[in-house]
Design a protein around this motif. Sequence first.
Motif: not given
Length: 339
Positions: A64-81
């Motif tokens: 699936f292709r996802a579109g995320f803003p940079s902050e959501f990608i990096e922040r602690g409650d974002g994509y990484r977790g």
Amino acid sequence: STNNPEMIMAGALPAALMALIFDWLMSKLEKRINQLIKPLLILVALLLISVITYFVWPNDTNQFRAGFPSEFIERGDGYRGLQEVYDLDLQVNEMEIGLMYDAVKNGNVDVISGFSTDGRIKAFDLVSLKDDKNYFPPYHAAPLIRDEIITEYPEVAHSLNQLAGLISNEEMAEMNYNVDQQKMSFEQVARDFLENKGFELTVNRRGSDIIVGSKNFTESFILAHIFKLVIEANTSLAVDLKLGFGGTKLLFDALNTGEVDIYPEYTGTGLLVILKPDNTDNILYKKQEVYNYVKQVFEENYDLRWLQPLGFNNTFALMMRRAQAKELNIKTISDLAKK
């Protein structure tokens, strides 16, 4: 927008190196223009094809292709977790918040991150996937204000606390919809809401006794205007707006340095992005416990006060086109991960 020195250098140094290399190549080209022009054009064409193939053409048709803003990608409650908790494997494209919704609506991406009170969910016929593993904490909005402002102007806190519990999820979503889809101004939407709630508003004053800031998305703009109107209606102070800070870190730093005095923040963001405690298991999903925790620690560590929550919970959500989600029978983030 993330104020990340490593990322800034990672972009700046290769750009500078590319400029130097290109300048050197151009100097060589000037000397042998006739001999090199044809093979050079072929080489450039091949490079462009390679780049387009690599970055644009999907590497895995099952992803699936996802579109995320940079902050959501990096922040602690974002994509990484989120990726770790749900074992997600998405082809992620970094996008501005304002572009994500158009991208998913037009089929350029399949999944976006968004806010549960965004009016474009209704307008674009999107569906929010259920966070079945309770990854996202409560995000109750509240005014975050410098302690010295309360000391100097206690009437400001009293004025803003009149907003406590006043805005429901549905009302916030409707205000967002009126700006994003009906193209109403931020101030008009804020003014209409307050007047419907019985506030007697004044004409905007000139000056900057108090400076209200906002992040760079619709809801934050609206809340900043609401704060301004309420303060000016209930005090003799003039309020100036500094809107559109690109990320939480930038706006929080501006609050600490006195560049702004107040801004609307979310309890979950305060907990996981700013404080980043080692263990949040006991408080992560409880509204009052999260609020009490951030209120206490912010006051002790930063001399900042959380005023009363505004009422709505604008938690993060992953969203898809309703038709696509229905076709693939995707209702939860776990369903997305399995697909």
